[in-house]
Design a protein around this motif. Structure first.
Motif, PDB file in Angstrom:
ATOM      1  N   ALA A  61       0.851  -1.186   0.000  1.00  0.00           N
ATOM      2  CA  ALA A  61       0.000   0.000   0.000  1.00  0.00           C
ATOM      3  C   ALA A  61       0.885   1.234   0.000  1.00  0.00           C
ATOM      4  CB  ALA A  61      -0.921   0.005   1.222  1.00  0.00           C
ATOM      5  N   GLY A  62       0.414   2.282  -0.669  1.00  0.00           N
ATOM      6  CA  GLY A  62       1.148   3.543  -0.703  1.00  0.00           C
ATOM      7  C   GLY A  62       0.200   4.716  -0.623  1.00  0.00           C
ATOM      8  N   TYR A  63       0.690   5.814  -0.076  1.00  0.00           N
ATOM      9  CA  TYR A  63      -0.115   7.030   0.071  1.00  0.00           C
ATOM     10  C   TYR A  63       0.769   8.231  -0.217  1.00  0.00           C
ATOM     11  CZ  TYR A  63      -2.763  10.811   2.315  1.00  0.00           C
ATOM     12  OH  TYR A  63      -3.419  11.979   2.562  1.00  0.00           O
ATOM     13  N   ALA A  64       0.300   9.117  -1.083  1.00  0.00           N
ATOM     14  CA  ALA A  64       1.049  10.333  -1.430  1.00  0.00           C
ATOM     15  C   ALA A  64       0.190  11.556  -1.139  1.00  0.00           C
ATOM     16  CB  ALA A  64       1.465  10.306  -2.893  1.00  0.00           C
ATOM     17  N   LYS A  65       0.809  12.566  -0.557  1.00  0.00           N
ATOM     18  CA  LYS A  65       0.106  13.792  -0.202  1.00  0.00           C
ATOM     19  C   LYS A  65       1.058  14.972  -0.352  1.00  0.00           C
ATOM     20  CE  LYS A  65      -3.133  16.421   1.698  1.00  0.00           C
ATOM     21  NZ  LYS A  65      -4.420  16.696   1.026  1.00  0.00           N
ATOM     22  N   THR A  66       0.591  16.016  -1.033  1.00  0.00           N
ATOM     23  CA  THR A  66       1.416  17.199  -1.250  1.00  0.00           C
ATOM     24  C   THR A  66       1.086  18.266  -0.214  1.00  0.00           C
ATOM     25  OG1 THR A  66       1.641  16.789  -3.610  1.00  0.00           O
ATOM     26  CG2 THR A  66       2.005  19.039  -2.874  1.00  0.00           C
ATOM     27  N   PHE A  67       2.140  18.830   0.346  1.00  0.00           N
ATOM     28  CA  PHE A  67       2.023  19.907   1.326  1.00  0.00           C
ATOM     29  C   PHE A  67       2.751  21.139   0.789  1.00  0.00           C
ATOM     30  CE2 PHE A  67       2.288  15.787   3.397  1.00  0.00           C
ATOM     31  CZ  PHE A  67       1.166  15.773   4.214  1.00  0.00           C
ATOM     32  N   PHE A  68       2.223  22.305   1.062  1.00  0.00           N
ATOM     33  CA  PHE A  68       2.899  23.566   0.728  1.00  0.00           C
ATOM     34  C   PHE A  68       3.226  23.669  -0.766  1.00  0.00           C
ATOM     35  CE2 PHE A  68       4.525  22.093   4.945  1.00  0.00           C
ATOM     36  CZ  PHE A  68       3.684  22.881   5.717  1.00  0.00           C
ATOM     37  N   ASP A 115       9.612  14.373  -1.234  1.00  0.00           N
ATOM     38  CA  ASP A 115       9.974  14.834  -2.580  1.00  0.00           C
ATOM     39  C   ASP A 115       9.674  16.331  -2.709  1.00  0.00           C
ATOM     40  OD1 ASP A 115      10.310  13.778  -5.695  1.00  0.00           O
ATOM     41  OD2 ASP A 115       8.967  15.490  -5.526  1.00  0.00           O
ATOM     42  N   TYR A 116      10.648  17.071  -3.258  1.00  0.00           N
ATOM     43  CA  TYR A 116      10.452  18.510  -3.488  1.00  0.00           C
ATOM     44  C   TYR A 116      10.701  18.804  -4.963  1.00  0.00           C
ATOM     45  CZ  TYR A 116      10.804  23.576  -3.161  1.00  0.00           C
ATOM     46  OH  TYR A 116      10.606  24.924  -3.341  1.00  0.00           O
ATOM     47  N   GLU A 117       9.688  19.345  -5.636  1.00  0.00           N
ATOM     48  CA  GLU A 117       9.839  19.708  -7.046  1.00  0.00           C
ATOM     49  C   GLU A 117      10.419  21.115  -7.126  1.00  0.00           C
ATOM     50  OE1 GLU A 117       7.306  19.336 -11.216  1.00  0.00           O
ATOM     51  OE2 GLU A 117       6.224  19.618  -9.328  1.00  0.00           O
ATOM     52  N   ILE A 118      11.721  21.191  -7.333  1.00  0.00           N
ATOM     53  CA  ILE A 118      12.410  22.490  -7.276  1.00  0.00           C
ATOM     54  C   ILE A 118      11.972  23.400  -8.418  1.00  0.00           C
ATOM     55  CG2 ILE A 118      14.420  21.841  -5.910  1.00  0.00           C
ATOM     56  CD1 ILE A 118      15.875  21.108  -8.442  1.00  0.00           C
ATOM     57  N   ILE A 119      11.903  22.864  -9.632  1.00  0.00           N
ATOM     58  CA  ILE A 119      11.265  23.500 -10.769  1.00  0.00           C
ATOM     59  C   ILE A 119      10.503  22.412 -11.497  1.00  0.00           C
ATOM     60  CG2 ILE A 119      12.901  25.399 -11.057  1.00  0.00           C
ATOM     61  CD1 ILE A 119      14.311  23.819 -13.194  1.00  0.00           C
ATOM     62  N   LYS A 120       9.698  22.786 -12.462  1.00  0.00           N
ATOM     63  CA  LYS A 120       8.816  21.811 -13.091  1.00  0.00           C
ATOM     64  C   LYS A 120       9.600  20.612 -13.619  1.00  0.00           C
ATOM     65  CE  LYS A 120       5.033  21.398 -16.401  1.00  0.00           C
ATOM     66  NZ  LYS A 120       4.198  22.099 -17.411  1.00  0.00           N
ATOM     67  N   ASN A 121       9.187  19.420 -13.182  1.00  0.00           N
ATOM     68  CA  ASN A 121       9.747  18.126 -13.604  1.00  0.00           C
ATOM     69  C   ASN A 121      11.107  17.807 -12.989  1.00  0.00           C
ATOM     70  OD1 ASN A 121       7.551  17.412 -15.253  1.00  0.00           O
ATOM     71  ND2 ASN A 121       8.372  18.605 -16.964  1.00  0.00           N
ATOM     72  N   HIS A 122      11.649  18.678 -12.154  1.00  0.00           N
ATOM     73  CA  HIS A 122      12.928  18.418 -11.486  1.00  0.00           C
ATOM     74  C   HIS A 122      12.660  18.180  -9.995  1.00  0.00           C
ATOM     75  CE1 HIS A 122      15.722  19.644 -14.794  1.00  0.00           C
ATOM     76  NE2 HIS A 122      14.626  20.266 -15.203  1.00  0.00           N
ATOM     77  N   HIS A 123      13.082  17.004  -9.508  1.00  0.00           N
ATOM     78  CA  HIS A 123      12.724  16.588  -8.158  1.00  0.00           C
ATOM     79  C   HIS A 123      13.966  16.269  -7.324  1.00  0.00           C
ATOM     80  CE1 HIS A 123       8.361  15.851  -9.087  1.00  0.00           C
ATOM     81  NE2 HIS A 123       8.870  15.801 -10.305  1.00  0.00           N
ATOM     82  N   LEU A 124      13.973  16.789  -6.103  1.00  0.00           N
ATOM     83  CA  LEU A 124      14.949  16.385  -5.097  1.00  0.00           C
ATOM     84  C   LEU A 124      14.214  15.575  -4.036  1.00  0.00           C
ATOM     85  CD1 LEU A 124      17.145  19.573  -4.528  1.00  0.00           C
ATOM     86  CD2 LEU A 124      17.754  17.508  -5.793  1.00  0.00           C
ATOM     87  N   SER A 125      14.848  14.523  -3.541  1.00  0.00           N
ATOM     88  CA  SER A 125      14.154  13.669  -2.578  1.00  0.00           C
ATOM     89  C   SER A 125      15.080  13.215  -1.464  1.00  0.00           C
ATOM     90  CB  SER A 125      13.554  12.448  -3.281  1.00  0.00           C
ATOM     91  OG  SER A 125      14.563  11.656  -3.881  1.00  0.00           O
ATOM     92  N   LEU A 126      14.473  13.039  -0.294  1.00  0.00           N
ATOM     93  CA  LEU A 126      15.098  12.373   0.841  1.00  0.00           C
ATOM     94  C   LEU A 126      14.246  11.149   1.150  1.00  0.00           C
ATOM     95  CD1 LEU A 126      15.789  15.453   3.160  1.00  0.00           C
ATOM     96  CD2 LEU A 126      17.449  14.251   1.738  1.00  0.00           C
ATOM     97  N   PHE A 127      14.884  10.014   1.454  1.00  0.00           N
ATOM     98  CA  PHE A 127      14.093   8.804   1.640  1.00  0.00           C
ATOM     99  C   PHE A 127      14.754   7.882   2.659  1.00  0.00           C
ATOM    100  CE2 PHE A 127      16.763   8.452  -2.149  1.00  0.00           C
ATOM    101  CZ  PHE A 127      17.572   7.364  -1.828  1.00  0.00           C
TER     102      PHE A 127
END
Length: 749
Positions: free
Chosen positions: A607-614, A676-688
């Motif tokens: 199971a997975g859950y994704a939610k965007t904040f800010f 996940d942080y989308e710094i600009i459109k389609n470019h993602h930085l992530s910590l996991f």
């Protein structure tokens, strides 16, 4: 030259205003006003600014003519929307998404979801000949939006009966003649008027193939004059002739060819226009949708330059009866039935299944539109027209008219790299209506470091039980720890090595049936044959005196069932949604080297859950487990964890911080968190981070939940491209004190 043009424009407008003044002075009757709006792509936003100024001056419009974007704005104004409503409406529209017919992933059927993450390029391939589509988009999103916005007037087939009479023009693609569209269904007419070649597919009306009206008449003033109006206000947002340095795309060239004729025609049409408005929008292009605010202002400013003329016209008009405000379109519709016309190869059940529509039921406009887009995304239909008919109980019948696509064969391509399968190029041939209606046959062949294939034949019955057959072959060759095959050889003492070459191959054949439950769950059952073989040429000698050890060489036969629920908006970089999958395999018997086989069952779920904040910060949470019930004599289908980015086969699963095939057992627990942080459109930085426990008979141990001996933490960068994701991730396992770098390119297959 520019000063000369300005002088000419001032002279002309002064002369034109003098002529209007003379007419208004001599005329005692009520003045009727026509409005002609030219096409111009995103430059058409200027029409909204002009309409604001016209309303501010108190001028009432009695007839509207439009082409392309002018038809869109003009039709909505004719339907009763005010200029301010249009301004607010267009500010909230994502035009690039609207034009591209982007189908939200959550709206697709499960098969389309799987297909969308494999192929980077799709081309028609009928008779084994590559061709190209007639347009980049069907214009379905525009049609859907317009259908909703004009739902309050969809009972009117005569456009002269709209709150403001209206017509638009299109071009007959077969003979190049102009077609006047002043009756029918408004959304279809407007779609035809704006069907710019190469960008949008043609629209079929009354067996005529229609394209953008601007090709033959981008400023239909003569046609408007025949409607008996006394004064015509014209808004011209067309491009002029561009210089060679400004011709930077195929679209620019198409527009340039069209402009040759339009510019010549405009010389006489300007003279015939009583109030000519030319907004200063040269710095913008037909695709400058992000500059809507500035373009609207330019239209307002240009109209204010002729404010004196507008005021004079308004003074000679008697007050019109106010147009009733456009009611807010209902978001929820009760659809009692769907009537489909034009389908021959594809059944009603197939179409309703793609629409995810069962009747009678209450659905939202948004979910209905998503279903229509999903039907359009199958590329099985050149045209999908629909109309809502409301009865006295506020219940709707939806009349669909479809035109089936004669092309039924496609060539699809993809490319991928990951550390397990390494480099692969995917070639696919897909044939629709292979044996019967509603079916599709698809063959994937992967060439590269590891040869693979996947063949799927599927008879799509929509909401009924669909049937399928799948055959696939997967192979990889990898160095693994000697501990990894400990269960297969029972001891490692006779092999004083740390790692061995491990060759793994899997041939799987399945026959299955599946159906949608409650419109959102996919339920499936089937039977499976699996030939599993893995060996190492590093150690041992087989019975034929060949230097290798074959650990597994067995045919397994099983029955299986599964359930899926998936609302992720993007499988690689989800921002919202929930995913749940559960699968069970009952292995009944075997034939081959596994002489100690006894029946057993493997169950797994995730199971997975994704939610965007800010706005741009997304949290993704996952949990999964798998375990064996029954005999432990067979170990070749154990869970094998480690690595990232590869296509999952059998129970080989990813886990950050370890190489692929590092952890093994007949039971596992795993959980992960990604920020996940989308710094600009389609470019993602992530910590996991992820944690897991993997062992044999794990749930029989007292501390199975408390002890999570395997962990991984890391950082990553991802780029979402049309070829698929490009990902670079580094993960560190504290218990190993070692890090792993993962590089993955392209869609998984």
């Amino acid at each position: 030259m520019r000063h000369l043009l300005c002088t000419f424009f001032i002279f002309f407008t002064t002369l034109s205003f003098s002529q209007i003044s003379d007419f208004l002075t001599k005329s005692n009757k009520d003045i009727s006003v026509g409005l002609v709006l030219s096409g111009g792509g995103a430059k058409g936003f200027a029409h909204i600014g002009v309409l604001k100024a016209i309303e501010q001056a108190g001028v009432s419009i009695d007839y509207i003519a439009g082409t392309s974007t002018g038809a869109i704005v003009g039709a909505l104004y004719a339907a009763g929307y005010t200029a301010s409503q249009l301004d607010l409406m267009f500010k909230t529209v994502d035009f690039p998404k609207l034009i591209q017919d982007d189908v939200p992933r959550r709206a697709k059927t499960f098969n389309e979801k799987d297909e969308s993450i494999k192929y980077a390029l799709t081309l028609p391939f009928d008779d084994f000949q590559i061709s190209f589509p007639t347009g980049l988009s069907n214009g379905q999103n525009i049609y859907n939006l317009f259908s909703k916005l004009t739902s309050h007037v969809n009972h009117l087939t005569d456009f002269s009966k709209l709150p403001i009479p209206f017509f638009c023009v299109a071009t007959n693609a077969e003979n190049g003649e102009m077609v006047l569209l002043e009756n029918g269904y408004l959304p279809i007419a407007v779609s035809a008027s704006g069907a710019l070649p190469t960008l949008f597919n043609p629209v079929v009306i009354n067996e005529m193939t229609l394209i953008d009206g601007g090709i033959v008449n981008n400023y239909p003033i003569d046609e408007l004059r025949t409607k008996g109006v006394d004064v015509i206000i014209g808004v011209d947002v067309q491009d002029g002739i561009k210089k060679k340095e400004d011709l930077t795309s195929a679209l620019d060239l198409v527009l340039q060819v069209n402009n040759y004729t339009a510019v010549k025609q405009m010389q006489d049409k300007i003279k015939a226009t009583d109030v000519y408005i030319k907004p200063d929008i040269e710095e913008f292009s037909v695709v400058s949708f992000d500059d809507a605010k500035s373009i609207v202002k330019a239209g307002f400013d240009a109209a204010n330059q002729v404010a004196e003329k507008l005021d004079s016209i308004a003074r000679h008009q008697t007050a019109r009866a106010p147009i009733k405000p456009v009611p807010n379109a209902r978001e929820d519709l009760y659809i009692k039935q769907v009537i489909i016309e034009g389908n021959q190869q594809y059944t009603d059940a197939y179409i309703l299944g793609k629409l995810k529509l069962k009747t009678p039921s209450e659905v939202s406009y948004s979910s209905f539109n998503e279903g229509v887009n999903n039907l359009s995304a199958t590329k099985n239909f050149d045209d999908i027209d629909y109309r809502f008919v409301k009865d006295q109980f506020n219940q709707y019948t939806v009349l669909f008219k479809v035109l089936e696509n004669k092309s039924n064969m496609e060539l699809r391509l993809g490319a991928h790299y990951d550390p397990l399968y390494e480099t692969g190029v995917l070639l696919n041939i897909t044939k629709k209506q292979f044996l019967t209606n509603n079916d599709i046959a698809s063959l994937d062949v992967v060439v590269g470091d590891n040869l693979r294939y996947n063949f799927n034949y599927y008879i799509d019955k929509g909401f009924y039980w669909s049937l399928g057959f799948n055959s696939s072959y997967d192979f990889f060759d990898k160095n693994v720890s000697i501990d990894f095959i400990a269960n297969d050889i029972n001891t490692t003492s006779e092999f004083p090595v740390n790692k061995i070459d491990f060759q793994y191959s899997d041939l799987t054949n399945q026959v299955y049936g599946e159906t949608l439950f409650n419109r959102i769950f996919l339920l499936g059952i089937g039977v499976e044959h699996k030939f599993l073989r893995y060996l190492s040429e590093t150690i041992g000698t087989d019975v034929d005196n060949v230097p290798r050890t074959i650990f597994e060489n067995t045919n397994y036969f099983s029955a299986f069932g599964y359930i899926k629920y998936d609302t992720y908006d993007n499988i690689f970089f989800p921002k919202q949604g929930v995913v749940f999958q559960a699968d069970t395999h009952l292995y009944l018997f075997s034939q081959g080297s596994n002489s100690s086989f006894e029946p057993f069952t493997i169950l797994k779920a995730n199971a997975g859950y994704a939610k965007t904040f800010f706005g741009k910060l997304t949290g993704i949470f996952t949990a999964e487990t798998g375990f064996k019930i029954g005999s432990s004599s067979t170990t070749s289908l154990d869970f094998m964890l480690g690595g990232y980015g590869f296509k999952e086969v059998n129970n080989i699963l990813p886990f950050y911080g370890y190489e692929a095939l590092s952890l093994r057992g007949d039971t596992y627990l795993k959980s992960s968190i990604t920020i996940d942080y989308e710094i600009i459109k389609n470019h993602h930085l992530s910590l996991f981070t992820n944690i897991a426990n993997v062992d044999d008979a794990l749930f029989q141990k007292d501390d199975w939940l408390k002890a999570m001996p395997y962990t991984g933490i890391g950082v990553g960068y991802g780029l979402n491209t049309f070829l698929g994701p490009l990902e670079l991730k580094y993960a560190y396992a504290p218990e190993r004190e070692v890090g792993e770098l993962y590089v993955c390119v392209g869609f998984k297959f």
